[in-house]
Design a protein around this motif. Structure first.
Motif, mmCIF file in Angstrom:
data_model
loop_
_atom_site.group_PDB
_atom_site.id
_atom_site.type_symbol
_atom_site.label_atom_id
_atom_site.label_comp_id
_atom_site.label_asym_id
_atom_site.label_seq_id
_atom_site.Cartn_x
_atom_site.Cartn_y
_atom_site.Cartn_z
ATOM 1 N N ARG A 27 -4.487 1.507 3.754
ATOM 2 C CA ARG A 27 -3.701 1.122 4.924
ATOM 3 C C ARG A 27 -4.099 -0.287 5.345
ATOM 4 O O ARG A 27 -5.155 -0.773 4.968
ATOM 5 C CB ARG A 27 -3.936 2.096 6.091
ATOM 6 C CG ARG A 27 -3.356 3.488 5.889
ATOM 7 C CD ARG A 27 -3.669 4.372 7.067
ATOM 8 N NE ARG A 27 -3.213 5.734 6.854
ATOM 9 C CZ ARG A 27 -3.536 6.778 7.631
ATOM 10 N NH1 ARG A 27 -4.359 6.565 8.668
ATOM 11 N NH2 ARG A 27 -3.078 7.972 7.368
ATOM 12 N N PHE A 28 -3.233 -0.891 6.158
ATOM 13 C CA PHE A 28 -3.500 -2.246 6.626
ATOM 14 C C PHE A 28 -4.398 -2.217 7.857
ATOM 15 O O PHE A 28 -4.264 -1.354 8.728
ATOM 16 C CB PHE A 28 -2.196 -2.963 6.960
ATOM 17 C CG PHE A 28 -1.397 -3.352 5.759
ATOM 18 C CD1 PHE A 28 -1.798 -4.402 4.951
ATOM 19 C CD2 PHE A 28 -0.250 -2.657 5.419
ATOM 20 C CE1 PHE A 28 -1.071 -4.759 3.839
ATOM 21 C CE2 PHE A 28 0.489 -3.007 4.313
ATOM 22 C CZ PHE A 28 0.075 -4.059 3.513
ATOM 23 N N THR A 29 -5.293 -3.187 7.909
ATOM 24 C CA THR A 29 -6.182 -3.318 9.059
ATOM 25 C C THR A 29 -5.399 -3.829 10.266
ATOM 26 O O THR A 29 -4.625 -4.777 10.144
ATOM 27 C CB THR A 29 -7.319 -4.299 8.728
ATOM 28 O OG1 THR A 29 -8.001 -3.842 7.559
ATOM 29 C CG2 THR A 29 -8.287 -4.413 9.892
ATOM 30 N N PRO A 30 -5.554 -3.223 11.430
ATOM 31 C CA PRO A 30 -4.837 -3.718 12.612
ATOM 32 C C PRO A 30 -5.227 -5.148 12.954
ATOM 33 O O PRO A 30 -6.395 -5.539 12.831
ATOM 34 C CB PRO A 30 -5.260 -2.736 13.716
ATOM 35 C CG PRO A 30 -5.707 -1.514 12.996
ATOM 36 C CD PRO A 30 -6.307 -1.990 11.707
ATOM 37 N N VAL A 31 -4.243 -5.923 13.355
ATOM 38 C CA VAL A 31 -4.472 -7.342 13.681
ATOM 39 C C VAL A 31 -4.130 -7.667 15.130
ATOM 40 O O VAL A 31 -4.401 -8.776 15.588
ATOM 41 C CB VAL A 31 -3.634 -8.249 12.753
ATOM 42 C CG1 VAL A 31 -4.082 -8.104 11.312
ATOM 43 C CG2 VAL A 31 -2.143 -7.945 12.858
ATOM 44 N N LEU A 32 -3.560 -6.739 15.869
ATOM 45 C CA LEU A 32 -3.109 -7.002 17.240
ATOM 46 C C LEU A 32 -4.093 -6.400 18.222
ATOM 47 O O LEU A 32 -4.436 -5.212 18.131
ATOM 48 C CB LEU A 32 -1.715 -6.408 17.457
ATOM 49 C CG LEU A 32 -0.965 -6.831 18.722
ATOM 50 C CD1 LEU A 32 -0.665 -8.317 18.697
ATOM 51 C CD2 LEU A 32 0.319 -6.038 18.877
ATOM 52 N N VAL A 73 0.845 -1.194 0.000
ATOM 53 C CA VAL A 73 0.000 0.000 0.000
ATOM 54 C C VAL A 73 0.880 1.243 0.000
ATOM 55 O O VAL A 73 2.042 1.217 0.431
ATOM 56 C CB VAL A 73 -0.948 0.017 1.222
ATOM 57 C CG1 VAL A 73 -1.894 -1.168 1.183
ATOM 58 C CG2 VAL A 73 -0.162 0.032 2.529
ATOM 59 N N ILE A 74 0.303 2.323 -0.481
ATOM 60 C CA ILE A 74 0.951 3.644 -0.463
ATOM 61 C C ILE A 74 -0.031 4.600 0.187
ATOM 62 O O ILE A 74 -1.158 4.767 -0.286
ATOM 63 C CB ILE A 74 1.317 4.115 -1.876
ATOM 64 C CG1 ILE A 74 2.378 3.215 -2.489
ATOM 65 C CG2 ILE A 74 1.818 5.557 -1.846
ATOM 66 C CD1 ILE A 74 2.777 3.605 -3.904
ATOM 67 N N SER A 75 0.396 5.222 1.269
ATOM 68 C CA SER A 75 -0.439 6.192 1.974
ATOM 69 C C SER A 75 0.464 7.106 2.789
ATOM 70 O O SER A 75 1.688 6.938 2.808
ATOM 71 C CB SER A 75 -1.462 5.480 2.873
ATOM 72 O OG SER A 75 -0.798 4.695 3.852
ATOM 73 N N MET A 76 -0.163 8.063 3.460
ATOM 74 C CA MET A 76 0.580 9.034 4.267
ATOM 75 C C MET A 76 0.845 8.451 5.656
ATOM 76 O O MET A 76 -0.015 7.807 6.243
ATOM 77 C CB MET A 76 -0.201 10.338 4.388
ATOM 78 C CG MET A 76 -0.522 11.009 3.064
ATOM 79 S SD MET A 76 0.959 11.521 2.158
ATOM 80 C CE MET A 76 1.582 12.802 3.255
ATOM 81 N N ARG A 77 2.045 8.672 6.140
ATOM 82 C CA ARG A 77 2.421 8.283 7.497
ATOM 83 C C ARG A 77 3.339 9.365 8.056
ATOM 84 O O ARG A 77 4.414 9.612 7.509
ATOM 85 C CB ARG A 77 3.107 6.923 7.523
ATOM 86 C CG ARG A 77 3.671 6.560 8.881
ATOM 87 C CD ARG A 77 4.283 5.170 8.909
ATOM 88 N NE ARG A 77 3.288 4.128 9.101
ATOM 89 C CZ ARG A 77 3.573 2.874 9.422
ATOM 90 N NH1 ARG A 77 4.841 2.517 9.567
ATOM 91 N NH2 ARG A 77 2.626 1.981 9.594
ATOM 92 N N ASP A 78 2.900 9.991 9.144
ATOM 93 C CA ASP A 78 3.638 11.096 9.768
ATOM 94 C C ASP A 78 3.910 12.225 8.773
ATOM 95 O O ASP A 78 4.994 12.815 8.737
ATOM 96 C CB ASP A 78 4.955 10.605 10.371
ATOM 97 C CG ASP A 78 4.745 9.654 11.531
ATOM 98 O OD1 ASP A 78 3.704 9.781 12.200
ATOM 99 O OD2 ASP A 78 5.602 8.788 11.761
ATOM 100 N N GLY A 79 2.906 12.501 7.941
ATOM 101 C CA GLY A 79 3.020 13.594 6.995
ATOM 102 C C GLY A 79 3.887 13.312 5.792
ATOM 103 O O GLY A 79 4.184 14.230 5.020
#
Length: 414
Positions: A326-331, A201-207
Protein backbone atom coordinates in the motif's frame (compact mmCIF):
# COMPACT_ATOMS: atom_id res chain seq x y z
CA UNK A 1 45.81 -18.89 -12.06
CA UNK A 2 43.05 -20.16 -9.84
CA UNK A 3 42.49 -16.70 -8.44
CA UNK A 4 42.42 -15.20 -11.91
CA UNK A 5 39.90 -17.81 -13.06
CA UNK A 6 37.71 -17.10 -10.06
CA UNK A 7 37.87 -13.38 -10.74
CA UNK A 8 36.93 -13.93 -14.37
CA UNK A 9 33.92 -16.02 -13.36
CA UNK A 10 32.94 -13.39 -10.87
CA UNK A 11 33.16 -10.66 -13.53
CA UNK A 12 31.00 -12.67 -15.87
CA UNK A 13 28.38 -13.35 -13.25
CA UNK A 14 28.43 -9.88 -11.70
CA UNK A 15 25.31 -8.63 -13.56
CA UNK A 16 23.38 -11.60 -12.18
CA UNK A 17 24.61 -11.00 -8.65
CA UNK A 18 23.54 -7.35 -8.80
CA UNK A 19 19.94 -8.19 -9.63
CA UNK A 20 19.64 -10.99 -7.05
CA UNK A 21 17.65 -10.25 -3.91
CA UNK A 22 19.29 -9.90 -0.54
CA UNK A 23 19.54 -13.57 0.39
CA UNK A 24 22.02 -15.53 2.49
CA UNK A 25 25.11 -16.77 0.69
CA UNK A 26 23.95 -20.38 0.79
CA UNK A 27 20.61 -19.43 -0.71
CA UNK A 28 22.33 -17.45 -3.45
CA UNK A 29 24.57 -20.39 -4.26
CA UNK A 30 21.62 -22.77 -4.40
CA UNK A 31 19.72 -20.47 -6.76
CA UNK A 32 19.70 -21.92 -10.32
CA UNK A 33 21.93 -19.71 -12.41
CA UNK A 34 20.13 -20.32 -15.70
CA UNK A 35 16.85 -19.15 -14.21
CA UNK A 36 18.37 -15.96 -12.78
CA UNK A 37 20.11 -15.24 -16.06
CA UNK A 38 16.86 -15.64 -17.97
CA UNK A 39 15.21 -13.14 -15.67
CA UNK A 40 17.98 -10.62 -16.16
CA UNK A 41 17.87 -10.99 -19.94
CA UNK A 42 14.09 -10.69 -20.01
CA UNK A 43 13.02 -7.15 -20.75
CA UNK A 44 9.58 -5.83 -21.58
CA UNK A 45 9.51 -3.24 -24.33
CA UNK A 46 7.53 -0.22 -23.20
CA UNK A 47 4.74 1.21 -25.29
CA UNK A 48 4.72 4.45 -23.27
CA UNK A 49 7.78 5.55 -21.32
CA UNK A 50 7.70 6.79 -17.75
CA UNK A 51 7.99 10.40 -18.89
CA UNK A 52 4.84 9.99 -21.00
CA UNK A 53 6.44 9.87 -24.44
CA UNK A 54 5.18 7.14 -26.75
CA UNK A 55 7.87 4.69 -27.78
CA UNK A 56 6.61 4.33 -31.35
CA UNK A 57 8.45 5.34 -34.52
CA UNK A 58 6.65 5.74 -37.85
CA UNK A 59 8.60 4.26 -40.71
CA UNK A 60 8.08 3.82 -44.46
CA UNK A 61 5.64 6.72 -44.69
CA UNK A 62 5.28 7.29 -48.43
CA UNK A 63 2.60 9.97 -48.32
CA UNK A 64 4.91 12.64 -46.93
CA UNK A 65 3.03 15.35 -48.80
CA UNK A 66 0.38 15.17 -46.12
CA UNK A 67 2.83 16.85 -43.72
CA UNK A 68 3.12 19.82 -46.08
CA UNK A 69 -0.66 20.22 -46.36
CA UNK A 70 -0.68 21.00 -42.63
CA UNK A 71 2.53 22.98 -42.51
CA UNK A 72 1.55 24.90 -39.38
CA UNK A 73 1.20 21.76 -37.25
CA UNK A 74 4.34 20.36 -38.83
CA UNK A 75 6.34 23.39 -37.73
CA UNK A 76 4.86 23.31 -34.25
CA UNK A 77 5.75 19.64 -33.83
CA UNK A 78 9.36 20.18 -34.82
CA UNK A 79 12.08 20.37 -32.21
CA UNK A 80 13.13 23.75 -30.93
CA UNK A 81 16.44 23.89 -32.80
CA UNK A 82 14.75 23.20 -36.14
CA UNK A 83 11.93 25.57 -35.34
CA UNK A 84 14.31 28.43 -34.56
CA UNK A 85 16.37 27.66 -37.67
CA UNK A 86 13.27 27.82 -39.89
CA UNK A 87 12.13 30.99 -38.11
CA UNK A 88 15.44 32.76 -38.89
CA UNK A 89 15.68 31.36 -42.41
CA UNK A 90 12.16 32.46 -43.43
CA UNK A 91 12.76 36.07 -42.43
CA UNK A 92 16.26 36.14 -43.91
CA UNK A 93 15.13 34.68 -47.23
CA UNK A 94 12.21 37.11 -47.58
CA UNK A 95 14.43 40.08 -46.79
CA UNK A 96 17.04 38.94 -49.28
CA UNK A 97 14.41 38.21 -51.93
CA UNK A 98 12.75 41.61 -51.76
CA UNK A 99 16.13 43.32 -51.34
CA UNK A 100 17.21 41.74 -54.63
CA UNK A 101 14.05 43.01 -56.34
CA UNK A 102 14.62 46.54 -55.01
CA UNK A 103 18.18 46.46 -56.31
CA UNK A 104 17.02 45.18 -59.74
CA UNK A 105 14.47 48.01 -60.02
CA UNK A 106 17.15 50.58 -59.19
CA UNK A 107 19.61 48.95 -61.60
CA UNK A 108 17.09 48.74 -64.48
CA UNK A 109 15.96 52.34 -64.02
CA UNK A 110 19.57 53.55 -63.97
CA UNK A 111 19.59 54.87 -60.43
CA UNK A 112 23.06 53.41 -59.90
CA UNK A 113 24.46 55.62 -62.68
CA UNK A 114 22.97 58.83 -61.25
CA UNK A 115 23.88 58.53 -57.59
CA UNK A 116 25.62 61.91 -57.44
CA UNK A 117 23.19 63.65 -59.84
CA UNK A 118 20.90 66.01 -57.84
CA UNK A 119 18.56 66.46 -60.79
CA UNK A 120 17.80 62.73 -61.02
CA UNK A 121 14.80 61.37 -59.09
CA UNK A 122 15.55 57.75 -58.10
CA UNK A 123 13.02 55.11 -57.13
CA UNK A 124 14.44 54.93 -53.60
CA UNK A 125 16.62 57.77 -52.33
CA UNK A 126 20.06 56.91 -50.94
CA UNK A 127 19.98 53.40 -52.44
CA UNK A 128 23.45 52.89 -53.91
CA UNK A 129 23.97 49.11 -53.88
CA UNK A 130 22.70 45.70 -52.87
CA UNK A 131 23.48 46.22 -49.18
CA UNK A 132 21.45 49.40 -49.01
CA UNK A 133 18.63 47.65 -50.92
CA UNK A 134 18.74 44.80 -48.37
CA UNK A 135 18.53 47.29 -45.48
CA UNK A 136 15.60 49.06 -47.14
CA UNK A 137 13.83 45.69 -47.52
CA UNK A 138 14.25 45.04 -43.78
CA UNK A 139 12.92 48.51 -42.92
CA UNK A 140 9.91 48.03 -45.20
CA UNK A 141 8.92 44.57 -43.96
CA UNK A 142 9.47 45.28 -40.29
CA UNK A 143 7.97 48.81 -40.54
CA UNK A 144 11.01 50.31 -38.80
CA UNK A 145 11.33 53.36 -41.06
CA UNK A 146 14.58 55.12 -40.13
CA UNK A 147 13.79 57.85 -42.69
CA UNK A 148 17.11 57.81 -44.53
CA UNK A 149 15.94 55.68 -47.47
CA UNK A 150 12.51 56.69 -48.79
CA UNK A 151 10.55 55.62 -51.85
CA UNK A 152 9.55 58.41 -54.24
CA UNK A 153 6.35 58.97 -56.20
CA UNK A 154 8.13 58.74 -59.57
CA UNK A 155 8.45 54.93 -59.34
CA UNK A 156 5.11 53.10 -59.92
CA UNK A 157 6.82 49.68 -59.94
CA UNK A 158 8.35 50.50 -56.56
CA UNK A 159 4.95 51.42 -55.14
CA UNK A 160 3.50 48.09 -56.32
CA UNK A 161 6.45 46.21 -54.81
CA UNK A 162 6.00 48.13 -51.56
CA UNK A 163 2.36 47.00 -51.34
CA UNK A 164 3.25 43.38 -52.10
CA UNK A 165 6.05 43.28 -49.56
CA UNK A 166 3.88 44.89 -46.87
CA UNK A 167 1.09 42.34 -47.36
CA UNK A 168 3.40 39.33 -47.62
CA UNK A 169 5.43 40.58 -44.67
CA UNK A 170 2.29 40.75 -42.53
CA UNK A 171 1.38 37.19 -43.53
CA UNK A 172 4.88 35.92 -42.72
CA UNK A 173 4.81 37.71 -39.38
CA UNK A 174 1.41 36.30 -38.48
CA UNK A 175 2.40 32.77 -39.49
CA UNK A 176 5.79 32.63 -37.84
CA UNK A 177 4.88 34.59 -34.70
CA UNK A 178 1.74 32.44 -34.31
CA UNK A 179 3.83 29.32 -34.71
CA UNK A 180 6.28 30.48 -32.07
CA UNK A 181 3.48 31.52 -29.72
CA UNK A 182 1.81 28.11 -29.95
CA UNK A 183 5.17 26.43 -29.54
CA UNK A 184 5.91 28.41 -26.39
CA UNK A 185 2.45 28.08 -24.88
CA UNK A 186 2.12 24.34 -25.40
CA UNK A 187 0.97 22.67 -22.15
CA UNK A 188 3.61 19.93 -22.36
CA UNK A 189 5.71 21.61 -19.70
CA UNK A 190 2.67 21.83 -17.44
CA UNK A 191 2.35 18.05 -17.68
CA UNK A 192 5.80 17.68 -16.13
CA UNK A 193 4.45 18.95 -12.81
CA UNK A 194 1.82 16.18 -12.80
CA UNK A 195 3.51 13.21 -11.16
CA UNK A 196 2.66 9.52 -11.02
CA UNK A 197 3.92 7.02 -8.48
CA UNK A 198 6.86 4.95 -9.65
CA UNK A 199 5.05 1.73 -8.73
CA UNK A 200 1.51 0.42 -8.82
CA UNK A 201 0.32 -1.81 -5.99
CA UNK A 202 -2.20 -4.62 -5.56
CA UNK A 203 -3.79 -5.10 -2.15
CA UNK A 204 -7.15 -5.49 -0.43
CA UNK A 205 -9.44 -2.49 -0.08
CA UNK A 206 -12.91 -2.83 1.48
CA UNK A 207 -12.65 -6.60 1.20
CA UNK A 208 -11.87 -6.53 -2.53
CA UNK A 209 -8.63 -7.01 -4.41
CA UNK A 210 -7.68 -3.71 -6.07
CA UNK A 211 -4.96 -2.34 -8.32
CA UNK A 212 -3.88 1.14 -7.23
CA UNK A 213 -1.51 3.92 -8.24
CA UNK A 214 -1.07 7.50 -7.03
CA UNK A 215 -1.21 10.83 -8.90
CA UNK A 216 -0.38 14.32 -7.72
CA UNK A 217 -0.01 17.93 -8.87
CA UNK A 218 3.04 19.90 -7.77
CA UNK A 219 1.65 23.34 -8.66
CA UNK A 220 -0.72 25.50 -6.68
CA UNK A 221 -2.70 26.30 -9.85
CA UNK A 222 -5.08 23.42 -10.33
CA UNK A 223 -6.06 21.27 -13.28
CA UNK A 224 -9.71 21.98 -14.06
CA UNK A 225 -12.02 19.11 -15.07
CA UNK A 226 -9.30 16.55 -14.45
CA UNK A 227 -10.07 12.97 -15.47
CA UNK A 228 -8.07 9.75 -15.35
CA UNK A 229 -8.05 6.78 -17.72
CA UNK A 230 -6.10 3.53 -17.82
CA UNK A 231 -5.33 1.07 -20.60
CA UNK A 232 -3.88 -2.43 -20.52
CA UNK A 233 -1.40 -3.06 -23.35
CA UNK A 234 -0.96 -6.78 -23.94
CA UNK A 235 -0.61 -9.14 -26.87
CA UNK A 236 -3.72 -11.11 -27.72
CA UNK A 237 -4.70 -13.95 -30.01
CA UNK A 238 -8.34 -14.18 -31.04
CA UNK A 239 -10.35 -17.37 -31.29
CA UNK A 240 -9.93 -17.22 -35.07
CA UNK A 241 -6.15 -17.26 -34.73
CA UNK A 242 -5.53 -13.57 -35.39
CA UNK A 243 -2.58 -12.18 -33.42
CA UNK A 244 -2.90 -8.62 -32.09
CA UNK A 245 0.54 -7.48 -30.84
CA UNK A 246 -0.54 -4.40 -28.86
CA UNK A 247 -4.14 -4.93 -27.88
CA UNK A 248 -5.64 -2.15 -25.77
CA UNK A 249 -8.13 -3.00 -23.05
CA UNK A 250 -9.88 -0.45 -20.85
CA UNK A 251 -9.23 -0.64 -17.12
CA UNK A 252 -12.15 0.74 -15.17
CA UNK A 253 -10.95 3.31 -12.64
CA UNK A 254 -14.40 4.63 -11.70
CA UNK A 255 -16.06 5.41 -15.02
CA UNK A 256 -19.51 4.25 -13.93
CA UNK A 257 -19.32 5.76 -10.44
CA UNK A 258 -17.71 9.06 -11.45
CA UNK A 259 -14.53 8.40 -9.49
CA UNK A 260 -12.47 8.96 -12.65
CA UNK A 261 -13.28 12.71 -12.46
CA UNK A 262 -10.76 14.12 -10.02
CA UNK A 263 -10.51 17.14 -7.79
CA UNK A 264 -6.72 17.11 -7.91
CA UNK A 265 -5.74 19.43 -5.06
CA UNK A 266 -3.77 16.87 -3.07
CA UNK A 267 -2.34 13.50 -4.17
CA UNK A 268 -5.00 10.89 -4.85
CA UNK A 269 -4.84 7.10 -4.97
CA UNK A 270 -6.62 5.78 -8.07
CA UNK A 271 -8.16 2.36 -7.48
CA UNK A 272 -9.24 -0.31 -9.95
CA UNK A 273 -11.43 -3.05 -8.50
CA UNK A 274 -10.40 -6.47 -9.84
CA UNK A 275 -13.74 -8.08 -10.66
CA UNK A 276 -15.07 -10.32 -13.42
CA UNK A 277 -14.82 -7.49 -15.98
CA UNK A 278 -11.22 -6.76 -15.03
CA UNK A 279 -8.35 -8.12 -17.16
CA UNK A 280 -6.60 -9.07 -13.90
CA UNK A 281 -9.44 -11.37 -12.81
CA UNK A 282 -7.45 -14.61 -13.23
CA UNK A 283 -3.96 -13.28 -12.41
CA UNK A 284 -2.42 -14.35 -9.11
CA UNK A 285 0.73 -13.22 -7.34
CA UNK A 286 2.76 -16.13 -8.74
CA UNK A 287 1.45 -15.58 -12.25
CA UNK A 288 1.97 -11.80 -12.33
CA UNK A 289 5.76 -11.83 -12.97
CA UNK A 290 5.20 -14.17 -15.92
CA UNK A 291 2.78 -11.80 -17.63
CA UNK A 292 4.07 -9.46 -20.34
CA UNK A 293 1.77 -6.51 -19.95
CA UNK A 294 1.86 -2.76 -19.52
CA UNK A 295 -0.58 -0.41 -17.85
CA UNK A 296 -0.81 3.03 -19.45
CA UNK A 297 -2.42 5.77 -17.33
CA UNK A 298 -3.58 9.06 -18.85
CA UNK A 299 -4.44 12.18 -16.85
CA UNK A 300 -6.26 14.94 -18.74
CA UNK A 301 -7.57 18.35 -17.79
CA UNK A 302 -7.50 22.07 -18.52
CA UNK A 303 -4.76 24.33 -17.23
CA UNK A 304 -6.35 26.89 -14.93
CA UNK A 305 -3.99 29.68 -15.98
CA UNK A 306 -4.33 29.33 -19.78
CA UNK A 307 -7.46 27.23 -20.35
CA UNK A 308 -5.56 24.87 -22.66
CA UNK A 309 -6.01 21.11 -22.48
CA UNK A 310 -3.14 19.28 -20.79
CA UNK A 311 -2.39 15.56 -20.86
CA UNK A 312 0.11 13.66 -18.74
CA UNK A 313 0.95 9.99 -19.30
CA UNK A 314 2.88 7.26 -17.58
CA UNK A 315 3.05 3.47 -17.61
CA UNK A 316 3.69 0.48 -15.37
CA UNK A 317 5.19 -2.77 -16.54
CA UNK A 318 5.04 -6.07 -14.67
CA UNK A 319 8.16 -5.44 -12.60
CA UNK A 320 6.68 -2.12 -11.39
CA UNK A 321 3.50 -3.70 -9.96
CA UNK A 322 3.95 -4.64 -6.29
CA UNK A 323 1.65 -7.33 -4.91
CA UNK A 324 0.73 -6.93 -1.26
CA UNK A 325 1.72 -3.29 -0.76
CA UNK A 326 0.00 0.00 0.00
CA UNK A 327 1.01 3.62 -0.40
CA UNK A 328 2.36 5.56 2.55
CA UNK A 329 0.06 8.43 3.58
CA UNK A 330 1.39 11.84 2.59
CA UNK A 331 -1.34 14.18 3.88
CA UNK A 332 -1.17 15.55 7.42
CA UNK A 333 -3.27 18.10 9.26
CA UNK A 334 -1.32 21.08 10.51
CA UNK A 335 -2.42 24.22 12.33
CA UNK A 336 -5.12 25.53 9.99
CA UNK A 337 -4.07 23.78 6.78
CA UNK A 338 -3.23 20.42 5.23
CA UNK A 339 0.37 19.66 4.34
CA UNK A 340 1.51 17.23 1.65
CA UNK A 341 4.86 15.52 2.12
CA UNK A 342 6.08 14.67 -1.38
CA UNK A 343 9.12 12.89 0.05
CA UNK A 344 6.81 9.95 0.79
CA UNK A 345 4.87 10.20 -2.46
CA UNK A 346 6.47 7.09 -4.02
CA UNK A 347 6.91 5.13 -0.80
CA UNK A 348 4.98 1.93 -0.10
CA UNK A 349 4.70 -0.48 2.81
CA UNK A 350 3.90 -4.17 2.87
CA UNK A 351 0.50 -5.39 4.02
CA UNK A 352 -1.15 -8.79 4.40
CA UNK A 353 -2.69 -9.69 1.05
CA UNK A 354 -3.73 -13.12 -0.24
CA UNK A 355 -1.58 -14.40 -3.08
CA UNK A 356 -4.56 -15.90 -4.90
CA UNK A 357 -6.25 -14.30 -7.86
CA UNK A 358 -9.53 -12.46 -7.51
CA UNK A 359 -11.30 -15.34 -9.24
CA UNK A 360 -9.89 -17.88 -6.80
CA UNK A 361 -10.83 -15.67 -3.85
CA UNK A 362 -14.40 -15.43 -5.12
CA UNK A 363 -14.56 -19.22 -5.53
CA UNK A 364 -13.24 -19.75 -2.01
CA UNK A 365 -15.79 -17.32 -0.63
CA UNK A 366 -18.63 -19.13 -2.41
CA UNK A 367 -17.39 -22.53 -1.23
CA UNK A 368 -17.12 -21.25 2.33
CA UNK A 369 -20.78 -20.25 2.28
CA UNK A 370 -22.29 -23.32 0.57
CA UNK A 371 -20.93 -26.05 2.87
CA UNK A 372 -22.27 -24.12 5.86
CA UNK A 373 -25.83 -24.28 4.56
CA UNK A 374 -25.41 -27.87 3.52
CA UNK A 375 -24.14 -28.88 6.98
CA UNK A 376 -27.03 -27.15 8.75
CA UNK A 377 -29.67 -28.76 6.54
CA UNK A 378 -28.06 -32.18 6.76
CA UNK A 379 -27.87 -31.93 10.54
CA UNK A 380 -31.56 -30.99 10.73
CA UNK A 381 -32.49 -33.93 8.54
CA UNK A 382 -30.39 -36.31 10.64
CA UNK A 383 -32.01 -35.00 13.82
CA UNK A 384 -35.48 -35.51 12.35
CA UNK A 385 -34.64 -39.07 11.28
CA UNK A 386 -33.37 -39.92 14.77
CA UNK A 387 -36.55 -38.60 16.34
CA UNK A 388 -38.75 -40.71 14.05
CA UNK A 389 -36.71 -43.83 14.85
CA UNK A 390 -37.05 -43.23 18.59
CA UNK A 391 -40.79 -42.79 18.23
CA UNK A 392 -41.13 -46.11 16.42
CA UNK A 393 -39.02 -47.97 18.99
CA UNK A 394 -40.64 -46.56 22.16
CA UNK A 395 -44.23 -45.59 21.38
CA UNK A 396 -45.33 -45.92 25.04
CA UNK A 397 -42.58 -43.62 26.30
CA UNK A 398 -43.42 -41.19 23.57
CA UNK A 399 -47.11 -41.12 24.57
CA UNK A 400 -46.14 -40.55 28.19
CA UNK A 401 -43.86 -37.72 27.11
CA UNK A 402 -46.61 -36.27 24.97
CA UNK A 403 -48.98 -36.54 27.91
CA UNK A 404 -46.55 -34.82 30.20
CA UNK A 405 -46.06 -32.09 27.62
CA UNK A 406 -49.84 -31.69 27.29
CA UNK A 407 -50.27 -31.46 31.08
CA UNK A 408 -47.56 -28.88 31.23
CA UNK A 409 -49.26 -26.85 28.51
CA UNK A 410 -52.61 -27.02 30.35
CA UNK A 411 -51.02 -25.96 33.62
CA UNK A 412 -49.30 -23.07 31.85
CA UNK A 413 -52.62 -21.99 30.37
CA UNK A 414 -54.27 -22.05 33.82
Amino acid sequence: NVLEGDSMDQDVESPVAIHQPKLPKQARDDLPRHISRDRTKRKIQRYVRKDGKCNVHHGNVRETYRYLTDIFTTLVDLKWRFNLLIFVMVYTVTWLFFGMIWWLIAYIRGDMDHIEDPSWTPCVTNLNGFVSAFLFSIETETTIGYGYRVITDKCPEGIILLLIQSVLGSIVNAFMVGCMFVKISQPKKRAETLVFSTHAVISMRDGKLCLMFRVGDLRNSHIVEASIRAKLIKSKQTSEGEFIPLNQTDINVGYYTGDDRLFLVSPLIISHEINQQSPFWEISKAQLPKEELEIVVILEGMVEATGMTCQARSSYITSEILWGYRFTPVLTLEDGFYEVDYNSFHETYETSTPSLSAKELAELASRAELPLSWSVSSKLNQHAELETEEEEKNPEEQTERNGDVANLENESKV
